[in-house]
Every structure is written in structure tokens, then in C-alpha cells.
Design a protein around this motif. Structure first.
Motif, PDB file in Angstrom:
ATOM      1  N   THR A  45      27.343  82.682  88.538  1.00 49.47           N
ATOM      2  CA  THR A  45      28.242  83.822  88.653  1.00 49.47           C
ATOM      3  C   THR A  45      28.388  84.135  90.132  1.00 49.47           C
ATOM      4  O   THR A  45      27.392  84.274  90.836  1.00 49.47           O
ATOM      5  CB  THR A  45      27.669  85.055  87.912  1.00 49.47           C
ATOM      6  N   ASP A  46      29.606  84.256  90.600  1.00 47.47           N
ATOM      7  CA  ASP A  46      29.865  84.447  92.028  1.00 47.47           C
ATOM      8  C   ASP A  46      29.439  85.814  92.532  1.00 47.47           C
ATOM      9  O   ASP A  46      28.794  85.937  93.564  1.00 47.47           O
ATOM     10  CB  ASP A  46      31.351  84.201  92.303  1.00 47.47           C
ATOM     11  N   ASN A  47      29.778  86.871  91.810  1.00 47.31           N
ATOM     12  CA  ASN A  47      29.588  88.231  92.292  1.00 47.31           C
ATOM     13  C   ASN A  47      28.456  88.913  91.519  1.00 47.31           C
ATOM     14  O   ASN A  47      28.442  88.886  90.283  1.00 47.31           O
ATOM     15  CB  ASN A  47      30.901  89.007  92.109  1.00 47.31           C
ATOM     16  N   PHE A  49      27.934  91.910  90.751  1.00 50.56           N
ATOM     17  CA  PHE A  49      28.379  92.912  89.792  1.00 50.56           C
ATOM     18  C   PHE A  49      29.220  92.335  88.652  1.00 50.56           C
ATOM     19  O   PHE A  49      29.676  93.078  87.784  1.00 50.56           O
ATOM     20  CB  PHE A  49      29.092  94.059  90.507  1.00 50.56           C
ATOM     21  N   ASP A  50      29.379  91.017  88.622  1.00 51.43           N
ATOM     22  CA  ASP A  50      29.973  90.347  87.467  1.00 51.43           C
ATOM     23  C   ASP A  50      28.907  89.907  86.466  1.00 51.43           C
ATOM     24  O   ASP A  50      29.235  89.457  85.374  1.00 51.43           O
ATOM     25  CB  ASP A  50      30.805  89.135  87.899  1.00 51.43           C
ATOM     26  N   LEU A  51      27.625  90.024  86.846  1.00 49.85           N
ATOM     27  CA  LEU A  51      26.543  89.710  85.908  1.00 49.85           C
ATOM     28  C   LEU A  51      26.553  90.726  84.773  1.00 49.85           C
ATOM     29  O   LEU A  51      26.883  91.897  84.988  1.00 49.85           O
ATOM     30  CB  LEU A  51      25.186  89.783  86.615  1.00 49.85           C
ATOM     31  N   ASP A  52      26.160  90.281  83.577  1.00 49.56           N
ATOM     32  CA  ASP A  52      26.050  91.271  82.505  1.00 49.56           C
ATOM     33  C   ASP A  52      24.874  92.190  82.822  1.00 49.56           C
ATOM     34  O   ASP A  52      24.031  91.895  83.667  1.00 49.56           O
ATOM     35  CB  ASP A  52      25.965  90.622  81.128  1.00 49.56           C
ATOM     36  N   ASP A  53      24.835  93.333  82.155  1.00 50.36           N
ATOM     37  CA  ASP A  53      23.871  94.373  82.496  1.00 50.36           C
ATOM     38  C   ASP A  53      22.423  93.908  82.421  1.00 50.36           C
ATOM     39  O   ASP A  53      21.598  94.317  83.237  1.00 50.36           O
ATOM     40  CB  ASP A  53      24.073  95.605  81.609  1.00 50.36           C
ATOM     41  N   THR A  91      25.725  84.200  92.766  1.00 51.32           N
ATOM     42  CA  THR A  91      24.973  85.421  93.053  1.00 51.32           C
ATOM     43  C   THR A  91      23.605  85.099  93.630  1.00 51.32           C
ATOM     44  O   THR A  91      22.890  84.252  93.085  1.00 51.32           O
ATOM     45  CB  THR A  91      24.796  86.251  91.759  1.00 51.32           C
TER      46      THR A  91
END
Length: 131
Positions: A45-47, A49-53, A91
Motif C-alpha cells: 500500500t503506497d500511502n 492512510f490507505d491502510l485499513d484501520d 507504506t
């Protein structure tokens, strides 16, 4: 596939510090200072804050014992944390032993450490994690 995904897959060697089924911590081979560790999720995942919680919260819980070991292994006021995410589109959280805020300045030159020096740093952190 990012360079970090290749490290996770074992295609590129790394100086591992900690690992579980979701995360990997390893030495930055071009560190700002000795003891600079990267913590990454095993999903690409690049960002941050795009990771799931669950990944977003667990990455810090995973990083905590690594950060505490860095603080024991190196003379520093604390282990600083930074998320930049520009150089590699995967990330990653930087854990860096710091004495001043300037120690987290990524515009400074990076260290060029030998394999032997990196192995010594890895061993210092791993030893501190055991204590």
C-alpha cells in the motif's frame, strides 16, 4: 512490485529486526544515523492512510518494542518516528534514534555503511530487544 515487497518475499536480503505475519522491521541500508529502522506492512500500500484501520493501528503496536530496543541500543533522547513515503511507494515508518528534531531531517546526507557495520547495528538492536 516495490523493493520492499521484494524484501518481504526474500528476493532481496535485509537486516531483519522483527517480523510477524503482517509486518516487517529491518535496517535502512542508507540510514540518517546508526539504528535507523524501517517498519512496513506486508501488504503493498503506497500511502499510510490507505491502510485499513487494523493495519493502521497495529503498525504502531508492532513498532513499539523495536523503538524501545533502539532507545536501549543507542545513545539518544528517544526514538523518533517519521512517515514520509516519497522514495518507495510502499507504506513505511522510519524509527530513528534522535537527540534533536534535526536528527529527523531527511534532506541531510545519508550514511554509507558497510555490511559489517550494518550487521553490528542489527545485533545491537536484537540484543536490546531480548532484555
Amino acid at each position: 512490485m516495490t523493493i520492499f515487497s521484494k524484501i518481504i518475499a526474500g528476493e532481496i536480503p535485509s537486516y531483519k529486526i522483527a517480523e510477524n505475519d503482517r509486518f516487517l522491521a529491518f535496517l535502512d541500508v542508507y540510514p540518517l544515523v546508526e539504528g535507523h529502522v524501517l517498519v512496513i506492512p506486508k501488504i503493498e500500500t503506497d500511502n499510510l492512510f490507505d491502510l485499513d484501520d487494523s493495519y493502521l493501528s497495529e503498525i504502531l503496536v508492532f513498532a513499539k518494542p523495536v523503538a524501545k530496543a533502539i532507545e536501549k541500543a543507542f545513545r539518544c533522547n528517544r526514538c523518533g518516528i517519521s512517515v514520509i513515503g516519497i522514495e518507495v511507494p510502499h507504506t513505511h515508518v522510519h524509527l530513528i534514534p534522535i537527540n534533536t528534531a534535526n536528527d529527523l531531517n531527511f534532506t541531510r546526507g545519508k550514511l554509507n555503511m558497510s555490511k559489517e557495520e550494518l550487521k553490528t547495528v542489527q545485533e545491537k538492536i536484537l540484543l536490546a530487544m531480548e532484555k
